[in-house]
Design a protein around this motif. Structure first.
Motif, PDB file in Angstrom:
ATOM      1  N   ASN A  38      44.445  32.539  30.958  1.00 18.54           N
ATOM      2  CA  ASN A  38      44.559  33.989  31.107  1.00 18.54           C
ATOM      3  C   ASN A  38      45.692  34.463  30.180  1.00 18.54           C
ATOM      4  O   ASN A  38      46.857  34.102  30.360  1.00 18.54           O
ATOM      5  CB  ASN A  38      44.871  34.348  32.556  1.00 18.54           C
ATOM      6  CG  ASN A  38      44.895  35.847  32.782  1.00 18.54           C
ATOM      7  OD1 ASN A  38      44.670  36.623  31.869  1.00 18.54           O
ATOM      8  ND2 ASN A  38      45.171  36.247  34.021  1.00 18.54           N
ATOM      9  N   ILE A  39      45.320  35.239  29.173  1.00 16.40           N
ATOM     10  CA  ILE A  39      46.299  35.699  28.173  1.00 16.40           C
ATOM     11  C   ILE A  39      46.388  37.216  28.238  1.00 16.40           C
ATOM     12  O   ILE A  39      45.371  37.918  28.227  1.00 16.40           O
ATOM     13  CB  ILE A  39      45.896  35.266  26.756  1.00 16.40           C
ATOM     14  CG1 ILE A  39      45.801  33.734  26.665  1.00 16.40           C
ATOM     15  CG2 ILE A  39      46.897  35.795  25.718  1.00 16.40           C
ATOM     16  CD1 ILE A  39      45.268  33.242  25.340  1.00 16.40           C
ATOM     17  N   LYS A  40      47.612  37.704  28.290  1.00 18.62           N
ATOM     18  CA  LYS A  40      47.853  39.150  28.299  1.00 18.62           C
ATOM     19  C   LYS A  40      48.973  39.485  27.302  1.00 18.62           C
ATOM     20  O   LYS A  40      49.968  38.770  27.223  1.00 18.62           O
ATOM     21  CB  LYS A  40      48.247  39.629  29.697  1.00 18.62           C
ATOM     22  CG  LYS A  40      47.140  39.480  30.735  1.00 18.62           C
ATOM     23  CD  LYS A  40      47.592  39.991  32.085  1.00 18.62           C
ATOM     24  CE  LYS A  40      46.480  39.848  33.114  1.00 18.62           C
ATOM     25  NZ  LYS A  40      46.905  40.331  34.459  1.00 18.62           N
ATOM     26  N   TRP A  41      48.743  40.564  26.583  1.00 17.72           N
ATOM     27  CA  TRP A  41      49.756  41.083  25.670  1.00 17.72           C
ATOM     28  C   TRP A  41      50.151  42.485  26.121  1.00 17.72           C
ATOM     29  O   TRP A  41      49.304  43.336  26.425  1.00 17.72           O
ATOM     30  CB  TRP A  41      49.226  41.144  24.238  1.00 17.72           C
ATOM     31  CG  TRP A  41      49.412  39.873  23.450  1.00 17.72           C
ATOM     32  CD1 TRP A  41      48.516  38.863  23.291  1.00 17.72           C
ATOM     33  CD2 TRP A  41      50.582  39.508  22.705  1.00 17.72           C
ATOM     34  NE1 TRP A  41      49.035  37.868  22.506  1.00 17.72           N
ATOM     35  CE2 TRP A  41      50.320  38.234  22.119  1.00 17.72           C
ATOM     36  CE3 TRP A  41      51.813  40.084  22.472  1.00 17.72           C
ATOM     37  CZ2 TRP A  41      51.232  37.558  21.332  1.00 17.72           C
ATOM     38  CZ3 TRP A  41      52.736  39.413  21.679  1.00 17.72           C
ATOM     39  CH2 TRP A  41      52.454  38.164  21.121  1.00 17.72           C
ATOM     40  N   TYR A  42      51.474  42.716  26.128  1.00 21.16           N
ATOM     41  CA  TYR A  42      52.020  44.006  26.522  1.00 21.16           C
ATOM     42  C   TYR A  42      52.843  44.584  25.365  1.00 21.16           C
ATOM     43  O   TYR A  42      53.498  43.853  24.622  1.00 21.16           O
ATOM     44  CB  TYR A  42      52.932  43.873  27.745  1.00 21.16           C
ATOM     45  CG  TYR A  42      52.247  43.406  28.991  1.00 21.16           C
ATOM     46  CD1 TYR A  42      51.810  44.307  29.959  1.00 21.16           C
ATOM     47  CD2 TYR A  42      52.043  42.028  29.231  1.00 21.16           C
ATOM     48  CE1 TYR A  42      51.196  43.863  31.117  1.00 21.16           C
ATOM     49  CE2 TYR A  42      51.428  41.585  30.383  1.00 21.16           C
ATOM     50  CZ  TYR A  42      51.002  42.508  31.325  1.00 21.16           C
ATOM     51  OH  TYR A  42      50.385  42.067  32.470  1.00 21.16           O
ATOM     52  N   LYS A  43      52.812  45.911  25.282  1.00 20.14           N
ATOM     53  CA  LYS A  43      53.711  46.619  24.372  1.00 20.14           C
ATOM     54  C   LYS A  43      54.499  47.626  25.192  1.00 20.14           C
ATOM     55  O   LYS A  43      53.929  48.552  25.771  1.00 20.14           O
ATOM     56  CB  LYS A  43      52.932  47.346  23.261  1.00 20.14           C
ATOM     57  CG  LYS A  43      53.847  48.119  22.308  1.00 20.14           C
ATOM     58  CD  LYS A  43      53.064  48.939  21.298  1.00 20.14           C
ATOM     59  CE  LYS A  43      54.013  49.722  20.388  1.00 20.14           C
ATOM     60  NZ  LYS A  43      53.273  50.609  19.461  1.00 20.14           N
ATOM     61  N   GLN A  44      55.811  47.411  25.199  1.00 29.96           N
ATOM     62  CA  GLN A  44      56.682  48.268  26.021  1.00 29.96           C
ATOM     63  C   GLN A  44      56.153  48.339  27.461  1.00 29.96           C
ATOM     64  O   GLN A  44      56.065  49.405  28.059  1.00 29.96           O
ATOM     65  CB  GLN A  44      56.763  49.676  25.438  1.00 29.96           C
ATOM     66  CG  GLN A  44      57.143  49.744  23.968  1.00 29.96           C
ATOM     67  CD  GLN A  44      58.555  49.267  23.684  1.00 29.96           C
ATOM     68  OE1 GLN A  44      58.746  48.347  22.911  1.00 29.96           O
ATOM     69  NE2 GLN A  44      59.519  49.868  24.334  1.00 29.96           N
ATOM     70  N   ASP A  45      55.762  47.165  28.004  1.00 29.00           N
ATOM     71  CA  ASP A  45      55.266  47.029  29.388  1.00 29.00           C
ATOM     72  C   ASP A  45      53.895  47.651  29.618  1.00 29.00           C
ATOM     73  O   ASP A  45      53.422  47.709  30.764  1.00 29.00           O
ATOM     74  CB  ASP A  45      56.267  47.632  30.390  1.00 29.00           C
ATOM     75  CG  ASP A  45      57.598  46.889  30.366  1.00 29.00           C
ATOM     76  OD1 ASP A  45      57.592  45.665  30.114  1.00 29.00           O
ATOM     77  OD2 ASP A  45      58.640  47.534  30.584  1.00 29.00           O
ATOM     78  N   ALA A  46      53.241  48.103  28.557  1.00 26.42           N
ATOM     79  CA  ALA A  46      51.883  48.632  28.698  1.00 26.42           C
ATOM     80  C   ALA A  46      50.898  47.572  28.211  1.00 26.42           C
ATOM     81  O   ALA A  46      51.031  47.047  27.101  1.00 26.42           O
ATOM     82  CB  ALA A  46      51.717  49.913  27.897  1.00 26.42           C
ATOM     83  N   LEU A  47      49.906  47.240  29.049  1.00 28.21           N
ATOM     84  CA  LEU A  47      48.930  46.208  28.709  1.00 28.21           C
ATOM     85  C   LEU A  47      48.035  46.696  27.576  1.00 28.21           C
ATOM     86  O   LEU A  47      47.418  47.751  27.657  1.00 28.21           O
ATOM     87  CB  LEU A  47      48.074  45.880  29.934  1.00 28.21           C
ATOM     88  CG  LEU A  47      47.070  44.737  29.778  1.00 28.21           C
ATOM     89  CD1 LEU A  47      47.779  43.419  29.523  1.00 28.21           C
ATOM     90  CD2 LEU A  47      46.173  44.651  31.020  1.00 28.21           C
TER      91      LEU A  47
END
Length: 392
Positions: A49-58
């Motif tokens: 399960n891979i998740k990327w966030y930018k400034q805590d936004a998915l």
């Protein structure tokens, strides 16, 4: 303290240690190019399960090689996920792509990535205008760079009061223009403009030298231009400007040693060009047609050097007319001088004649006075002797 509370403190301490050990990577992305944000993990045989966030936004989520959340701008390297590669590919980044990213694999933070975005300097320009201003500029740069002026030989900083404008344009990229007023002794100095990126990754340099030449019409003229010693390879463009019209004269590439002419009146000496002397040999110039500004523009790696030469030709007809006027002026001056001398001589002669006549008159009067003086005693003597004679 209870064991439960103590255990909670231990868990928090361990968690803080784990968070501190999460690596932070800094990446500089180039505007309009693809950029990779690195993230790696230890693969296993289970689901990933891979998740990327930018400034805590998915912004992206993948589970079991099935992409659940994504867009056209970001994606993973699907073929490499099984090998532990969770790096994020950002397509055609722009100024909005900058920020702090977080890579989470199987609910464990693997990497923090600080992404900066840069549109590097790709060109630098320098020129003059009729009002006596020197302009140094660049465009499509991000973030806004720094501009600094100097001269060779060096002038005090107070003498270089430049005005710099930076305006964001399309896609948030900056256009930069810095304006400097020429000094009274501009022909004695070389103006140098340095534009440096905000991150200090690059500096571009432009310089400008001004000079003036006067020559005779129809006589071959060499307009000097030499490449700086530190400019190993360069491209050259000679142009001619008059009445707001610019014409290409010739081009030369020091790497290929090839040149091309657009003007029949100008050429380079190939042997001299190999040594960095790219002076323009102007052949049989016509005064009214070839008087103007000749610009030698040398472009190299992150540098541009300009030598602008103002050339004025004097026509043969004008010289003959000038010689004729000088000749006539000489004749007139000679006649005036001769007349003045004649008048002086005549005046002198008249004065001499008057003096001579006066001297003669004075001599004549003196002679008359002398004769009168002699006659008076004789008359007296005669009167005294006459009565004695009569009495006898």
């Amino acid at each position: 303290m209870s064991r439960t509370l103590y255990g909670a403190y231990v868990v928090l301490w361990i968690f803080s240690l784990v968070e501190c050990k999460v690596p932070e990577v800094r990446v500089t992305c180039i505007v309009s190019e693809d950029c990779i944000l690195p993230c790696s993990f230890t693969p296993n045989n289970g689901d990933v399960n891979i998740k990327w966030y930018k400034q805590d936004a998915l912004i992206l989520s993948i589970q079991s090689a099935e992409q659940r959340l994504s867009n056209d701008q970001v994606r993973l390297f699907s073929d490499n996920v099984s090998k532990g590669n969770a790096s994020l590919l950002m397509k055609q980044v722009d100024t909005r792509s900058k920020g702090r990213y977080k890579c989470v694999v199987n609910n464990v933070t693997e990497t923090y990535v600080i992404a900066t975005v840069e549109a590097p300097i790709s060109a630098i320009f320098i020129n003059t205008d009729p009002s006596g201003l020197i302009r140094c500029s660049t465009k499509d740069v991000y973030p806004a760079p720094q501009v600094q002026w100097s001269t060779k030989p060096s002038l005090p900083p107070a003498a270089l009061q430049a005005i710099t404008h930076m305006a964001p344009g399309g896609k948030g990229l900056f256009t930069v223009e810095s304006v400097l007023k020429q000094q009274n002794n501009s022909l004695d100095h070389i103006y140098v403009c340095n534009i440096t990126s905000k991150y200090g990754t690059q500096t571009w340099t432009a310089s400008l030298k001004l000079q003036e030449i006067s020559s005779s019409e129809g006589q071959d003229l060499i307009i000097p231009c030499r490449a700086p010693k530190d400019l190993q390879s360069f491209s050259l463009v000679w142009t001619f400007t008059t009445v707001n019209k610019t014409t290409d004269v010739l081009e030369y590439d020091s790497r290929t040693h090839k040149s091309s002419r657009s003007w029949d009146h100008g050429e380079l000496e190939e042997e001299n060009a190999l040594k960095g002397d790219v002076s323009l040999n102007l052949q049989k110039p016509v005064g009214s047609e070839h008087s103007g500004i000749y610009t030698c523009a040398l472009s190299g790696a992150k540098t541009r050097h300009l030598i602008q030469t103002r050339v004025v030709f004097t026509s043969k007809q004008g010289k003959d007319f000038l010689k004729y006027n000088l000749w006539m002026l000489g004749i007139v001056a000679g006649l005036i001088a001769l007349l003045a001398i004649t008048l002086v001589i005549k005046k002198y002669r008249a004065k001499s004649k008057r003096n001579q006549e006066k001297a003669e008159q004075d001599a004549e009067m003196q002679s008359l006075n002398s004769a009168k003086t002699l006659e008076e005693p004789e008359a007296g003597s005669k009167l005294m002797t006459e009565p004695s004679g009569s009495h006898s």
